[in-house]
Write a protein that holds these residues in place. Structure first.
Motif, short mmCIF file in Angstrom:
data_model
loop_
_atom_site.label_atom_id
_atom_site.label_comp_id
_atom_site.label_asym_id
_atom_site.label_seq_id
_atom_site.Cartn_x
_atom_site.Cartn_y
_atom_site.Cartn_z
N ARG A 153 36.77 31.35 31.02
CA ARG A 153 35.94 32.20 32.04
C ARG A 153 34.90 32.78 31.01
O ARG A 153 34.58 32.57 29.91
CB ARG A 153 36.50 33.38 32.63
N ASP A 179 30.43 26.76 42.18
CA ASP A 179 31.62 26.11 41.89
C ASP A 179 31.98 25.95 40.32
O ASP A 179 32.93 25.18 40.20
CB ASP A 179 31.72 24.86 42.64
N PRO A 220 33.77 26.52 37.26
CA PRO A 220 35.09 26.97 37.23
C PRO A 220 35.09 28.12 36.23
O PRO A 220 35.96 29.31 36.56
CB PRO A 220 35.84 26.02 36.57
#
Length: 572
Positions: free
Chosen positions: A427, A463, A465
């Motif tokens: 992330r 989208d 990730p």
């Protein structure tokens, strides 16, 4: 005002002190570095039972209270002596406020009279993070009574030459016979010159009934003209009315936009950007709305003091720097506002007028990049110091501003560096100490909107990730900025509770990910925690929804108005 219509305070911009106010509150006597003492004083400022002044007949519990046109404090008081209805308006462009009390007397009323001892002083500026001490504001109030041949009652003057401010109160006094109706008037005028405040108070009192009716009518026309009439538009009306009636604080042609009118009457370019962006959404060409946005642009580029060439963390309404700390995003929001104004109004005059100033800021920011392409910041957008000086959401915003000003190559460089160096554990890290996610901090804060705007702006795909994992982390107990409870939500370690700004972030995320249920849930939570007058606090209790910090906050009220106005908006 108290719920019944007695006065708690009235403030005005001041060229030296930023904001002065007439109040009965005692000065803050605690330590500005003790958050518990600061919070206690702030809570007392929001207490409707705090000491007040005004007409004695209003010193009771009202039978009903509302904001006329979602703007002007109005109350009905039933007493054995009669029925009283109070309405207060601060007329646009004037230096004072007007109260009309319409009285239907059942018995004879001797008066009404007004009482209490007020003080004129600089605003207390009770910050949780005291970033820059102000010199003591000398204050020596003197009071006197004055007569005018064309006004039947005395003018009450409070003069303070040491402070450089004055206030005048004008009120009508009349005996009211049983079965009669009369309008009592109380006016407060503020300013620098004592004679000017007496003249202003007299003229406001003379024209009081006309001014109140005129402003009620004009506000109704404003809502109709902006297509904000009807019950469903109330959140948008409150955001706009608070912006133009309370947050906007004029200093000549320049208009400061305060974080709030009472507890933190200071200017953050971040907060002000969202207020202006909401106004641009509801009325980009409406003169009353446009004047506030254009006035703030003048304030930021012409009146605001810089520190080493940078806009400070927070400023007084006068433009003087209050807190000198460097925050990266504070340099970017004024530029984004200039670009948004030109884009949304079709008028490039402000962008052209301040083109050199904008270019200079961009040039200096680009020169401040580290060898690996990122810019260090001293504090987070929550005004907290950073151990890891490179901050993710500020770089998303930097990319957005560079792209808006046609710096495509530099924008691509910043985007590439941001995507590379903040990537950590699948992330985006909140902040890093150096290249390749060195000493990464994983956290997400209710103040960091550019992170949730990233897909809407095109910084990354919805989208992606890494972005999805960042959002999942943010709304989990792994994030120290998330607070569990029956009203669990995103907040900030700055004030450890859920924040309405966190709920507004959820609305943005829900729109980006096409999750209608999540958006509806966030809106319901906002409706649950809003205060009686439709405002949103800084933070609320995660169990009860009661206000946990600051009853007024221009930023979330404005952003709520923006998102209501543009129901598909996923980035400004």
């Amino acid at each position: 005002m108290t719920p019944s219509g007695r006065w708690l305070s009235l403030g005005i911009a001041h060229p030296i002190h930023g904001r002065v106010e007439l109040t009965r509150m005692e000065p803050f006597a605690g330590s500005r570095f003790d958050q518990s003492e600061v919070r206690a004083y702030r809570e007392s400022l929001a207490d409707p039972k705090r000491p007040s002044f005004g007409f004695d007949l209003l010193d009771v519990e009202p039978s009903s209270v509302w904001l006329a046109e979602d703007s002007f404090p109005t109350a009905v008081i039933e007493r054995p002596e009669g029925r009283l209805e109070s309405t207060i308006v601060a007329p646009s462009g004037r230096r004072g406020a007007v109260q009309i009390v319409r009285i239907k007397a059942r018995t004879e009323i001797r008066g009404p009279t007004w009482t209490s001892t007020m003080r004129l002083a600089r605003a207390e500026y009770t910050q949780l993070t005291a970033g820059g001490p102000l010199p003591e504001a000398q204050s020596r109030n003197r009071t006197s009574m004055h007569q005018r041949d064309d006004w039947p009652d005395s003018l009450f003057l409070i003069e303070d030459r040491a402070l450089g401010a004055a206030a005048t109160i004008a009120a009508t006094y009349a005996e009211i016979g049983a079965g009669t109706e009369i309008a009592a008037i109380l006016v407060v005028a503020l300013g620098i010159d004592p004679m000017a405040t007496m003249t202003e108070a007299h003229e406001l009192a003379r024209d009081a009934e006309t001014l109140v009716e005129q402003h009620l009518s004009e506000r109704q026309k404003l809502w109709t003209g902006l297509d904000l009439a009807g019950p469903t538009a109330r959140p948008a009306r409150r955001g706009v009315s608070y912006a133009i009636d309370c947050a906007a604080s004029g200093t000549g042609d320049a208009i400061a936009i305060l974080a709030d009118h009472e507890i933190l009457p200071l200017v953050w370019t971040r907060d002000a950007y969202y207020v202006c962006r909401a106004l641009l959404a509801v009325g980009p060409r409406d003169p009353r709305v446009a004047a506030v946005v254009e006035g703030f642009v003048r304030w930021i580029f012409e009146a605001a003091e810089t520190v080493d060439g940078w806009w400070p963390r927070a400023s007084l309404a006068s433009g003087a720097a209050k807190d000198p700390a460097f925050q990266l995003d504070q340099q970017l929001f004024p530029l984004l506002l200039i670009a948004d104004h030109a884009r949304l109004t079709g008028d490039a005059s402000l962008r052209e007028r301040y083109a050199k100033s904008c270019a200079s800021v961009i040039e200096r920011l680009l020169a401040a990049r580290s060898p690996f392409g990122l810019i260090a910041t001293a504090e987070t957008p929550a005004d907290d110091p950073l151990v890891q000086p490179f901050h993710f959401s500020s770089h998303v915003l930097l990319w957005r501003v560079l792209a808006a000003f046609g710096h495509d190559v530099h924008a691509a460089e910043v985007r590439d560096a941001t995507l590379r160096h903040f990537a950590s554990e699948g992330r985006f890290a909140y902040a890093i100490a150096g290249p390749d996610a060195a000493n990464a901090r994983h956290y997400h804060d209710a103040n960091d909107f550019p992170t949730v705007f990233a897909p809407g702006w095109g910084f990354c795909s919805v989208d992606d990730p890494r972005w999805l994992a960042t959002i999942d982390f943010a709304w989990s107990i792994a994030n120290e900025g998330y607070f569990a409870g029956s009203l669990a939500g995103l907040g900030s370690v700055h004030t450890p509770h859920p924040w309405p700004l966190g709920d507004l972030q959820e609305i943005v995320i829900a729109r980006a990910t096409k999750d209608a249920a999540r958006e509806q849930s966030a809106k319901e939570r906002l409706a649950h925690v809003e205060t009686w007058d439709g405002m949103l606090p800084e933070a609320y209790d995660e169990t009860s929804g009661a206000v946990a910090s600051r009853h007024w906050f221009a930023w979330p009220a404005a952003l709520r108005a923006l998102l209501e106005r543009e129901p598909m908006l996923a980035a400004p």
